[in-house]
Design an enzyme around this catalytic site. Structure first.
Site, mmCIF file in Angstrom:
data_model
loop_
_atom_site.group_PDB
_atom_site.id
_atom_site.type_symbol
_atom_site.label_atom_id
_atom_site.label_comp_id
_atom_site.label_asym_id
_atom_site.label_seq_id
_atom_site.Cartn_x
_atom_site.Cartn_y
_atom_site.Cartn_z
ATOM 1 C CG LEU A 271 -2.014 -1.064 1.247
ATOM 2 C CD1 LEU A 271 -2.739 -1.041 2.580
ATOM 3 C CD2 LEU A 271 -3.003 -0.843 0.120
ATOM 4 N NE ARG A 272 6.891 2.055 2.102
ATOM 5 C CZ ARG A 272 7.380 0.867 2.415
ATOM 6 N NH1 ARG A 272 7.840 0.077 1.476
ATOM 7 N NH2 ARG A 272 7.416 0.475 3.673
ATOM 8 N N GLY A 273 2.443 2.557 -2.377
ATOM 9 C CA GLY A 273 2.189 3.328 -3.585
ATOM 10 C C GLY A 273 1.018 4.268 -3.424
#
Length: 333
Positions: A271-273
């Site tokens: 989910l870092r994107g």
């Protein structure tokens, strides 16, 4: 007096300049990775942006650039007087040892006085500023892991030789490198907030302008800096206004849905994107004077926030930037 090259006088490299401005608006974005040819102004841009920013107020003598006496680490000599210093830019050389980076036991004091004392490293000096690593793809893996962990947590913790110390280490990490000299690990790529690709100008007039400005700067640095000061002031005022407005920028559910759908379409891991894309779009909205994230902000920052997070596709030779562009066109049509 030594002058830094004016940020506004840099010719071209708009993506790199935008990425650095946005990390100045919101340092929590996670730093910038600049990939491309040598001699394209990467290190010049970092120093130029730091010089453009207003000075920071620190406790006199604080090796960690503490903003107030109560924020000093417990191992620092207590101080009261505050003074202003330029935003720090610290270079991390490729051959730096781990002790040089994070800090180590002060051997001289240990031998002469029999006391255990801490000798701060580069991370202490970079606190509240920039840490620049040239040829980051050639840096040893264990040093890279250490740097990225500290950049993520904002704190440097050292435990060795019976010594246990910690101090704030909040900095914007800027790395540069030439992919032809060695690939970066996917884990390393993913931990940088933004990534941009730079290249040598292909337009003759643009190359001439680069030479013309550089020669003028070297001939009379003070006059050249004075000439570009008004344009630098516009950028600085925009960054400071963006910082003040950042918390008030609305992140509507529609924009968050766009972030999620875009990352799903690209097959981005984790989910870092999404988090970086939303945060960078918010910084751009704040810098632009908008009160909410719009699709135009997502379109503008998607390539730099997501391009380095894609899985390699051996059947697609278009490159990551083109793949992000196609996904943006499909999802944000």
């Amino acid at each position: 007096m030594r002058h830094a090259y004016p940020f506004s006088a840099l010719v071209g490299q708009d993506a790199m300049k935008r990425a650095m401005i946005l990390t100045a608006v919101d340092p929590g974005i996670g730093g910038v990775l600049v990939l491309g040819d040598r001699g394209t102004g990467k290190s010049t841009a970092v120093r130029a942006l730091a010089a453009l920013l207003p000075p920071i107020e620190v406790v006199a003598g604080s090796p960690t650039n503490a903003a107030a006496p109560e924020l000093q680490a417990d191992w620092e000599a207590p101080g009261e007087a505050l003074h202003e210093v330029p935003t720090p830019v610290v270079d991390l050389p490729l051959g730096a040892t781990e002790d040089r980076v994070v800090g180590a036991l002060d051997i001289e004091r240990a031998l002469s006085r029999g006391e255990k004392a801490f000798e701060p490293g580069l991370l202490a000096r970079a606190n509240r500023g920039y840490l620049y690593i040239d040829e980051v793809n050639l840096l040893e893996d264990h040093v890279v892991d250490l740097l990225l962990d500290v950049a993520q947590s904002g704190e440097n913790v050292i435990e060795r030789e019976g010594l246990s110390v910690r101090h704030d280490a909040r900095f914007v990490l800027v790395g540069s490198g030439n992919p032809e000299e060695g690939e970066l690990r996917p884990q390393l790529l993913d931990r940088f907030g933004l990534s941009v690709e730079v290249g040598s100008p292909t337009d003759v007039e643009e190359r001439i302008e680069v030479i013309r400005r550089r020669v003028a700067f070297e001939a009379d640095p003070a006059a050249f800096v004075s000439k570009w000061a008004p344009e630098d002031a516009v950028i600085r005022d925009g960054i400071l206004a963006g910082r003040r407005a950042l918390a008030g920028v609305d992140m509507p559910d529609a924009a968050l849905r766009d972030c999620a759908e875009l990352c799903l379409a690209l097959g981005s891991d984790g989910l870092r994107g999404e988090l970086t894309l939303a945060r960078t779009a918010r910084a751009l909205a704040a810098y632009s004077g908008a009160d909410r994230i719009e699709r135009e902000h997502l379109r503008a920052v998607a390539p730099m926030a997501l391009g380095h997070r894609l899985r390699r596709d051996p059947l697609d030779e278009a490159g990551s930037q083109a793949r992000v562009g196609r996904a943006v066109d499909d999802v944000l049509a």
